[in-house]
Design a protein around this motif. Sequence first.
Motif, PDB file in Angstrom:
ATOM      1  N   CYS A   1      58.122   8.121  11.324  1.00  0.00           N
ATOM      2  CA  CYS A   1      58.415   7.755  12.710  1.00  0.00           C
ATOM      3  C   CYS A   1      59.773   7.078  12.842  1.00  0.00           C
ATOM      4  CB  CYS A   1      57.328   6.831  13.259  1.00  0.00           C
ATOM      5  SG  CYS A   1      55.811   7.685  13.759  1.00  0.00           S
ATOM      6  N   PHE A   2      60.195   6.372  11.793  1.00  0.00           N
ATOM      7  CA  PHE A   2      61.434   5.609  11.874  1.00  0.00           C
ATOM      8  C   PHE A   2      62.526   6.154  10.957  1.00  0.00           C
ATOM      9  CE2 PHE A   2      58.207   2.747  13.469  1.00  0.00           C
ATOM     10  CZ  PHE A   2      58.822   2.185  14.582  1.00  0.00           C
ATOM     11  N   GLY A   3      62.351   7.359  10.454  1.00  0.00           N
ATOM     12  CA  GLY A   3      63.396   7.993   9.671  1.00  0.00           C
ATOM     13  C   GLY A   3      63.677   7.320   8.346  1.00  0.00           C
TER      14      GLY A   3
ATOM     15  N   HIS B   1      65.652  16.390  17.570  1.00  0.00           N
ATOM     16  CA  HIS B   1      65.013  15.109  17.279  1.00  0.00           C
ATOM     17  C   HIS B   1      64.582  15.048  15.816  1.00  0.00           C
ATOM     18  CE1 HIS B   1      61.623  12.222  17.213  1.00  0.00           C
ATOM     19  NE2 HIS B   1      62.327  11.578  18.120  1.00  0.00           N
TER      20      HIS B   1
ATOM     21  N   LYS C   1      65.941  16.441  13.258  1.00  0.00           N
ATOM     22  CA  LYS C   1      67.052  16.288  12.319  1.00  0.00           C
ATOM     23  C   LYS C   1      67.843  15.003  12.535  1.00  0.00           C
ATOM     24  CE  LYS C   1      67.565  21.296  11.787  1.00  0.00           C
ATOM     25  NZ  LYS C   1      68.444  22.478  11.953  1.00  0.00           N
ATOM     26  N   ARG C   2      68.035  14.608  13.787  1.00  0.00           N
ATOM     27  CA  ARG C   2      68.918  13.480  14.058  1.00  0.00           C
ATOM     28  C   ARG C   2      68.194  12.137  14.085  1.00  0.00           C
ATOM     29  NH1 ARG C   2      73.115  14.573  18.773  1.00  0.00           N
ATOM     30  NH2 ARG C   2      73.938  12.682  17.784  1.00  0.00           N
ATOM     31  N   ILE C   3      67.011  12.106  14.674  1.00  0.00           N
ATOM     32  CA  ILE C   3      66.286  10.837  14.787  1.00  0.00           C
ATOM     33  C   ILE C   3      65.396  10.604  13.568  1.00  0.00           C
ATOM     34  CG2 ILE C   3      64.746   9.472  16.232  1.00  0.00           C
ATOM     35  CD1 ILE C   3      67.477  10.161  17.483  1.00  0.00           C
ATOM     36  N   LEU C   4      64.640  11.636  13.179  1.00  0.00           N
ATOM     37  CA  LEU C   4      63.783  11.495  12.003  1.00  0.00           C
ATOM     38  C   LEU C   4      64.550  11.714  10.704  1.00  0.00           C
ATOM     39  CD1 LEU C   4      60.496  13.266  13.168  1.00  0.00           C
ATOM     40  CD2 LEU C   4      61.294  10.945  13.599  1.00  0.00           C
ATOM     41  N   LYS C   5      65.809  12.135  10.804  1.00  0.00           N
ATOM     42  CA  LYS C   5      66.706  12.288   9.648  1.00  0.00           C
ATOM     43  C   LYS C   5      66.165  13.270   8.620  1.00  0.00           C
ATOM     44  CE  LYS C   5      68.400   7.568  10.275  1.00  0.00           C
ATOM     45  NZ  LYS C   5      68.589   6.235   9.674  1.00  0.00           N
TER      46      LYS C   5
ATOM     47  N   GLN D   1      56.205  13.193  15.476  1.00  0.00           N
ATOM     48  CA  GLN D   1      56.737  13.555  16.789  1.00  0.00           C
ATOM     49  C   GLN D   1      55.644  13.560  17.851  1.00  0.00           C
ATOM     50  OE1 GLN D   1      58.932  17.168  15.344  1.00  0.00           O
ATOM     51  NE2 GLN D   1      60.617  16.316  16.522  1.00  0.00           N
TER      52      GLN D   1
ATOM     53  N   ARG E   1      54.786   9.902  18.657  1.00  0.00           N
ATOM     54  CA  ARG E   1      55.808   9.305  19.519  1.00  0.00           C
ATOM     55  C   ARG E   1      55.700   9.846  20.944  1.00  0.00           C
ATOM     56  NH1 ARG E   1      60.681   7.272  16.469  1.00  0.00           N
ATOM     57  NH2 ARG E   1      61.822   7.723  18.398  1.00  0.00           N
TER      58      ARG E   1
ATOM     59  N   LYS F   1      55.022   7.565  24.212  1.00  0.00           N
ATOM     60  CA  LYS F   1      55.990   7.567  25.304  1.00  0.00           C
ATOM     61  C   LYS F   1      55.336   7.881  26.644  1.00  0.00           C
ATOM     62  CE  LYS F   1      60.157   9.958  26.929  1.00  0.00           C
ATOM     63  NZ  LYS F   1      61.170  10.995  26.615  1.00  0.00           N
TER      64      LYS F   1
END
Length: 456
Positions: free
Chosen positions: A70-72, A409, A411-415, A438, A441, A445
Amino acid sequence: MMGERTVVQEELFYGFNLERHVPGDHLLRAIDRFVDLSDLRRHLAPYYSPIGRPSIDPELLIRMLIVGYCFGIRSERRLCEEVHLNLAYRWFCRLGLEGDVPDHSTFSKTRHGRFRESDLLRELFETVLRRCMAEGLVGGEGFAVNASLIVADAHRQRGVARTEDLPQAGRAVEEYLAVLDDAAFGAATPVPPKHLSPADPAARWTASWGGPAVYAYCTNYLIDVDHAVIADVEATTAVRQAEVGAARTMIDRTRERFDLWPERLIGDTGYGSAEMLNWLVHVRGIEPHIPVFDKSRRTDGTFSREDFTYDHDSDAYTCPGGKLLQNNRRSFTKPRSGVTKDDTRIYRASKSDCDACPLKPSCCPKEPARKIPRSIHEGARDMARDIAKTEAYATSRRQRKKVEMLFAHFKRILKLGRLRLRGPCGARDEFLLAATAQNLRKLAKICIAQSPMPAT
């Protein structure tokens, strides 16, 4: 005046409430409402011995993995450090202030063993999806499908050309040999790969992402377009045939396990082959909101197939000059299907008609007579073309962007632009955990926004 901190004598006892120190609007507090691990022990019971020293609590390991994805936090060593130091992470993992954090090596042993043998991560993903359905986030009317390349943990400049040159031992090689007949991996295409990575032979050498060639896998998402909830996820090798096969697998699996049967499927041109469209229309009864994969348009100035008119009753084409193109112009003693090995029928004009036609230079200047190939699945292709002219199709084109946003998301947020685990099982584990994170989250949200949590 400059202030100075006074030294206070430490107290003998402290009243510290961990619950009070986790903010009410923290993401983990919202996610915790939707994490249901009540069946975890029952699911794993057959894989643990009833005697011996107690193991690390599997619920703790799962909660820590949820935090990491959840936080990469990609490194398991760093994940253990973060859970040790972060109060919110400790609260979510039910560790309290003095609970011991397991060693990072525990994740590797458990993941490669009991978690994979029991398919626990698939069960976790489906448990979260059922909660999404219970919260009304899955409509089931429209699905979108797509795939994205994820770079494997393999050096792009270190490879071998043949299977015989691979090392004879190792988990990655064993997994590669085990999936040679798997439709999602080794059997997806008869074309052998140009290079094999000794570190991860199942990863496919590809440059289809537009950059330099790399070893990669594909993550395939099937999402419900109402709230972009991931309905299924599948790991495949990085070839288009495997992606199309994964779409079929995910559609059938969601029907079997969740009774979800979409009215329409949204996809890009890669899913617009005649076989796939026929499967959707005539086998599964799903409207294909998919561009037709069609290479019949000519660029040399001569007539394309769309310039010829097909008549279903007579099963013949009419050319711009008014002459007929037929599949069979004479009868045979043994009836022939007229279907080629490419699943097409060839409609031919008469040579005498073409020789006398003034339009021949614009039709078949280099051939004695014009030929038109027609797929045996052309009916499904025609239906997809008709759908593409509707307003609903335009709406579907906009909704398809939701699955692209999930990959961004991812690739960029979860890395997760590059995998850490190797082999088909490693890719499957990472993709399942990322999709689970995902969806969690998404639940936090949407549902928390609709019903704010009370202040603590």
